[in-house]
Design a protein around this motif. Structure first.
Motif, mmCIF file in Angstrom:
data_model
loop_
_atom_site.group_PDB
_atom_site.id
_atom_site.type_symbol
_atom_site.label_atom_id
_atom_site.label_comp_id
_atom_site.label_asym_id
_atom_site.label_seq_id
_atom_site.Cartn_x
_atom_site.Cartn_y
_atom_site.Cartn_z
ATOM 1 N N LYS A 151 0.828 -1.206 0.000
ATOM 2 C CA LYS A 151 0.000 0.000 0.000
ATOM 3 C C LYS A 151 0.859 1.251 0.000
ATOM 4 C CE LYS A 151 -3.752 2.362 2.440
ATOM 5 N NZ LYS A 151 -3.113 3.692 2.272
ATOM 6 N N ASN A 152 1.878 1.273 0.854
ATOM 7 C CA ASN A 152 2.762 2.436 0.907
ATOM 8 C C ASN A 152 3.533 2.616 -0.405
ATOM 9 O OD1 ASN A 152 2.100 3.252 3.515
ATOM 10 N ND2 ASN A 152 3.614 1.909 4.449
ATOM 11 N N LEU A 153 4.028 1.513 -0.953
ATOM 12 C CA LEU A 153 4.761 1.608 -2.216
ATOM 13 C C LEU A 153 3.857 2.112 -3.337
ATOM 14 C CD1 LEU A 153 6.846 -1.695 -2.077
ATOM 15 C CD2 LEU A 153 7.712 0.639 -1.780
ATOM 16 N N ALA A 154 2.620 1.592 -3.379
ATOM 17 C CA ALA A 154 1.680 2.014 -4.422
ATOM 18 C C ALA A 154 1.314 3.485 -4.277
ATOM 19 C CB ALA A 154 0.425 1.145 -4.369
ATOM 20 N N ASP A 155 1.055 3.908 -3.040
ATOM 21 C CA ASP A 155 0.700 5.310 -2.803
ATOM 22 C C ASP A 155 1.854 6.242 -3.154
ATOM 23 O OD1 ASP A 155 -1.773 4.476 -1.950
ATOM 24 O OD2 ASP A 155 -1.371 4.770 0.194
ATOM 25 N N ASP A 156 3.058 5.876 -2.716
ATOM 26 C CA ASP A 156 4.235 6.709 -2.999
ATOM 27 C C ASP A 156 4.505 6.780 -4.497
ATOM 28 O OD1 ASP A 156 4.492 6.960 -0.286
ATOM 29 O OD2 ASP A 156 6.222 5.629 -0.101
ATOM 30 N N THR A 215 -1.579 5.069 -11.198
ATOM 31 C CA THR A 215 -2.314 4.294 -10.201
ATOM 32 C C THR A 215 -1.836 2.846 -10.217
ATOM 33 O OG1 THR A 215 -4.269 5.697 -10.422
ATOM 34 C CG2 THR A 215 -4.609 3.486 -9.520
ATOM 35 N N VAL A 216 -1.741 2.250 -9.037
ATOM 36 C CA VAL A 216 -1.332 0.849 -8.922
ATOM 37 C C VAL A 216 -2.500 0.038 -8.368
ATOM 38 C CG1 VAL A 216 0.291 -0.778 -7.881
ATOM 39 C CG2 VAL A 216 1.069 1.516 -8.530
ATOM 40 N N ASP A 217 -2.992 -0.900 -9.166
ATOM 41 C CA ASP A 217 -3.995 -1.851 -8.701
ATOM 42 C C ASP A 217 -3.271 -3.069 -8.133
ATOM 43 O OD1 ASP A 217 -6.056 -0.223 -9.544
ATOM 44 O OD2 ASP A 217 -6.231 -1.191 -11.498
ATOM 45 N N VAL A 218 -3.734 -3.551 -6.980
ATOM 46 C CA VAL A 218 -3.006 -4.599 -6.264
ATOM 47 C C VAL A 218 -3.887 -5.826 -6.047
ATOM 48 C CG1 VAL A 218 -1.887 -5.215 -4.093
ATOM 49 C CG2 VAL A 218 -1.498 -2.954 -5.089
ATOM 50 N N PHE A 219 -3.317 -6.996 -6.316
ATOM 51 C CA PHE A 219 -3.887 -8.259 -5.846
ATOM 52 C C PHE A 219 -2.878 -8.852 -4.884
ATOM 53 C CE2 PHE A 219 -3.817 -12.962 -6.253
ATOM 54 C CZ PHE A 219 -5.017 -13.223 -5.615
ATOM 55 N N GLN A 220 -3.304 -9.062 -3.635
ATOM 56 C CA GLN A 220 -2.388 -9.578 -2.622
ATOM 57 C C GLN A 220 -2.902 -10.887 -2.056
ATOM 58 O OE1 GLN A 220 -1.389 -6.947 0.585
ATOM 59 N NE2 GLN A 220 0.372 -8.193 1.132
ATOM 60 N N ALA A 221 -2.013 -11.855 -1.958
ATOM 61 C CA ALA A 221 -2.357 -13.171 -1.402
ATOM 62 C C ALA A 221 -1.055 -13.871 -1.049
ATOM 63 C CB ALA A 221 -3.158 -13.980 -2.413
ATOM 64 N N ASP A 222 -1.144 -15.113 -0.541
ATOM 65 C CA ASP A 222 0.077 -15.868 -0.323
ATOM 66 C C ASP A 222 0.645 -16.303 -1.673
ATOM 67 O OD1 ASP A 222 -0.968 -18.613 -1.038
ATOM 68 O OD2 ASP A 222 -2.246 -18.240 0.695
ATOM 69 N N THR A 223 1.892 -16.755 -1.663
ATOM 70 C CA THR A 223 2.582 -17.077 -2.911
ATOM 71 C C THR A 223 1.822 -18.107 -3.738
ATOM 72 O OG1 THR A 223 4.756 -16.533 -1.996
ATOM 73 C CG2 THR A 223 4.715 -18.012 -3.889
ATOM 74 N N GLY A 224 1.289 -19.130 -3.079
ATOM 75 C CA GLY A 224 0.564 -20.167 -3.804
ATOM 76 C C GLY A 224 -0.610 -19.615 -4.581
ATOM 77 N N LYS A 225 -1.372 -18.709 -3.957
ATOM 78 C CA LYS A 225 -2.538 -18.129 -4.624
ATOM 79 C C LYS A 225 -2.128 -17.156 -5.737
ATOM 80 C CE LYS A 225 -5.675 -18.686 -0.708
ATOM 81 N NZ LYS A 225 -6.450 -18.001 0.363
ATOM 82 N N PHE A 269 8.284 1.309 -11.688
ATOM 83 C CA PHE A 269 7.886 0.779 -10.386
ATOM 84 C C PHE A 269 9.025 -0.018 -9.754
ATOM 85 C CE2 PHE A 269 5.951 -2.384 -7.565
ATOM 86 C CZ PHE A 269 5.205 -1.556 -6.745
ATOM 87 N N ILE A 270 9.675 -0.857 -10.536
ATOM 88 C CA ILE A 270 10.837 -1.602 -10.022
ATOM 89 C C ILE A 270 11.910 -0.619 -9.555
ATOM 90 C CG2 ILE A 270 12.674 -3.227 -10.602
ATOM 91 C CD1 ILE A 270 9.939 -4.554 -10.488
#
Length: 321
Positions: free
Chosen positions: A37-42, A50-60, A258-259
């Motif tokens: 969230k902080n990286l996307a906002d910054d 704008t950065v859209d994010v999907f966050q989950a564990d590595t498997g998902k 972004f990288i």
């Protein structure tokens, strides 16, 4: 001049509409919610993207990438498993890119197509109020005092837990399997992803986590939880968290930016604030650095190739489907 004014106005409106319709950057990530969230906002403040994010564990995260293979949606992927980057690279899914900000990232944690965001290590997270003796090594969790009081993240859902299993097997051979058998006999529970394994320990229902992701436990300790993070005396695995750009991205320049941002001074300070080890060696960490505990040797290609069989053997031992 009068005829030019309407044309200029129309061009201005068109430019504004184009800017408003600019394509967002989509990042799939495993890891701290607050960090992305902080990286996307910054990043948005710095670039307007704008950065859209999907966050989950590595498997998902990896399962979603597979499901979307015919119509990829992600531009950038951040995983908790170095193996996932190697696999995607071998399959030709990744865009070659070397950020100029990666100069101080050790060679072992970068390649031509992926680079570490930060590093973590696997540890024992021990509840200091559990009434159990302080463990110093993995094998201490097999003692009677820890009977039915140890959790472990499921290696099928946690890439870092699988890396630890693999590292212990590579370092100790059959000795690793004797350890796993002893842990099972002592009632160690396989408790889903990392947070699911940690929560009962924070609540006092369990005494320790085997293969705890260190930055999660360190953050809990900083917030006042009765948790000590113990790096086992016989050694542990350091897990790089690779960032990569998918070759299918429709916004390659924004993805590269972004990288670059994540590897900038400001981005790496954000990484350090979550108790990860920054990927760059010139950025100060807020936790024990790599020189302060024993690390097992980096994985070989042969070791990585055997991880699926390792996971199947471990799942069978713990009667996991």
């Amino acid at each position: 001049m009068k005829t030019l004014k309407p044309l200029i106005a129309m061009l201005s409106i068109g430019a504004a509409l184009a800017a408003g319709n600019a394509q967002a950057l989509t990042v799939y990530t495993a890891g701290p919610a607050g960090l992305i969230k902080n990286l996307a906002d910054d990043f948005k403040k710095q670039t307007g993207v704008t950065v859209d994010v999907f966050q989950a564990d590595t498997g998902k995260v990896m399962a979603r990438l597979e499901a979307e293979a015919s119509n990829p949606r992600a531009d950038v992927v951040i995983s908790a498993s170095w193996d996932s980057a190697i696999d995607l690279d071998r399959r030709g899914w990744l865009l070659p890119y070397q950020s100029p900000n990666a100069a101080n990232v050790p060679a072992i944690y970068k390649s031509g197509t992926y680079v570490a965001q930060g590093l973590s290590a696997l540890a024992i997270a021990w509840n200091t109020k559990s009434g159990t003796p302080r463990p110093a090594d993995w094998s201490d969790l097999t003692k009677p005092e820890f009977k039915n009081l140890v959790n472990m993240p499921d290696p099928a859902q946690s890439g870092t837990a699988l890396e630890l299993l693999s590292g212990l097997q590579a370092a100790n051979g059959d000795g690793a399997w004797k350890l796993f058998q002893s842990l099972k006999d002592n009632g160690m529970a396989i408790a889903g992803p990392n947070a699911q394994a940690m929560n009962p320990v924070l609540q006092g229902a369990k005494a320790a986590v085997f293969a705890a992701v260190d930055y999660v436990a360190l953050d809990s300790r900083a917030k006042g939880e009765s948790i000590e993070v113990i790096f086992p005396s016989s050694g542990t695995v350091v897990a790089g968290r690779p960032m990569m750009i998918l070759k299918s991205t429709k916004t390659p320049e924004d993805a590269k930016k972004f990288i670059d941002y994540v590897l900038s001074d400001a981005g790496q300070a954000r990484v350090a604030a979550t108790y990860l080890v920054p990927a760059r060696t010139d950025i100060k960490a807020r936790r024990p650095g790599l020189s302060e505990f024993k690390s097992l040797p980096p994985a070989t290609d042969e070791e990585r190739a055997g991880r699926e069989a390792l996971l199947q053997r471990f799942s069978k031992l713990f009667e996991r489907k």
